[in-house]
Design an enzyme around this catalytic site. Structure first.
Site, PDB file in Angstrom:
ATOM      1  CE  LYS A  13      -7.185 -12.204   8.940  1.00 21.88           C
ATOM      2  NZ  LYS A  13      -6.950 -11.467   7.729  1.00 21.88           N
ATOM      3  NE  ARG A  87      -3.280 -15.476   4.432  1.00 22.04           N
ATOM      4  CZ  ARG A  87      -3.198 -14.646   5.460  1.00 22.04           C
ATOM      5  NH1 ARG A  87      -3.126 -15.104   6.683  1.00 22.04           N
ATOM      6  NH2 ARG A  87      -3.205 -13.347   5.278  1.00 22.04           N
ATOM      7  NE  ARG A 126      -2.480  -2.605   8.943  1.00 22.93           N
ATOM      8  CZ  ARG A 126      -2.877  -3.853   8.741  1.00 22.93           C
ATOM      9  NH1 ARG A 126      -4.014  -4.286   9.253  1.00 22.93           N
ATOM     10  NH2 ARG A 126      -2.155  -4.687   8.026  1.00 22.93           N
ATOM     11  NE  ARG A 160       1.543  -6.337   8.390  1.00 26.71           N
ATOM     12  CZ  ARG A 160       0.514  -7.176   8.407  1.00 26.71           C
ATOM     13  NH1 ARG A 160      -0.262  -7.235   9.465  1.00 26.71           N
ATOM     14  NH2 ARG A 160       0.247  -7.944   7.376  1.00 26.71           N
ATOM     15  NE  ARG A 171      -1.010  -8.340   2.993  1.00 24.78           N
ATOM     16  CZ  ARG A 171      -1.039  -7.291   3.821  1.00 24.78           C
ATOM     17  NH1 ARG A 171      -0.387  -6.197   3.519  1.00 24.78           N
ATOM     18  NH2 ARG A 171      -1.702  -7.344   4.936  1.00 24.78           N
TER      19      ARG A 171
END
Ligand code: ADP
Length: 219
Positions: A13, A87, A126, A160, A171
């Site tokens: 996204k 969401r 990531r 993160r 998640r």
């Protein structure tokens, strides 16, 4: 034009939002970024938000509503790109009512579809450059061998705090549960939802998104 970009964590996204905003002159509204800003400001709410995010859970609809309303009212923009919002169905209804008050409408909902395996591979590897925010992946897009950022030359990278595998799985699960309701909400008679295969290469995903958005825009 106002667009919602739906997609699981790690669906790309952020990357596609960047392309969309540039191409169609939209303002990027990411609720994840808004929440991370709140944490950084160290307000009385910060600790609670951080704990919720680090468990992979959703923060309350009320808090999101306040943040989004404030940001839209301050934005004075031609068009918005919503990333990570809505969401839940409550948030989707809230977005409709905010847009109605402002005499705006939602034109397109892009649903980026990715497999669970891809999500995990992308997220747990990531890292972002601490200075310019460029995104790297230790498997598919490593920084150069002298451990410097290709974009700005900095040599420190961070992960993160919610990108650990067990949090990512949580998640993803929560996203799948919520996503079904949003597909129904925007599908059916409204017919503004457009599915995109997010497992493809970044440039192929972007071609699909750009083609559909251009068509809707009547360009
Ligand atoms: P991702 O899409 O990869 O999960 P985000 O940056 O959009 O990343 O969101 C990070 C976290 O922030 C989410 O896991 C959730 O805890 C919280 N969050 C973001 N947007 C919302 C929202 N609209 N409603 C509730 N919680 C949210």
């Amino acid at each position: 034009m106002n667009i919602v970009l739906l997609g699981a964590p790690g669906s790309g996204k952020g990357t596609q939002s960047h392309f969309l905003c540039k191409e169609f002159d939209l303002t990027h509204l990411s609720t994840g970024d808004l929440l991370r800003n709140e944490i950084a400001k160290q307000t009385p709410l910060s600790q609670n938000i951080l704990e919720t995010i680090n468990k992979g859970h959703l923060v309350s609809d009320e808090l999101i509503a306040d943040l989004v309303k404030k940001t839209i009212e301050e934005s004075h923009t031609k068009g918005l790109l919503f990333d990570g919002f809505p969401r839940t169905q409550v948030q989707a209804q809230l977005l409709d009512s905010i847009l109605e008050i402002l005499n705006m409408r939602l034109d397109l909902v892009i649903n980026l579809l990715v497999s669970r395996e891809k999500v995990i591979e992308r997220i747990v590897n990531r890292y972002t450059c601490i200075k310019c925010g460029a995104i790297y992946n230790t498997l598919t897009k490593p920084w150069d061998s002298s451990t410097k950022c290709d974009s700005c030359g900095a040599s420190e990278f961070k992960q993160r705090s919610d990108d650990r595998e067990e949090v990512v799985l949580e998640r993803y699960k929560i996203y799948q549960d919520q996503c079904e309701t949003l597909k129904d909400y925007y599908g059916g008679d409204r017919g503004i939802i457009f599915p995109v295969d997010g497992d493809q290469d970044v440039s192929v995903v972007w071609d699909d998104i750009k083609r559909e958005t251009t068509k809707r825009l009547g360009r």
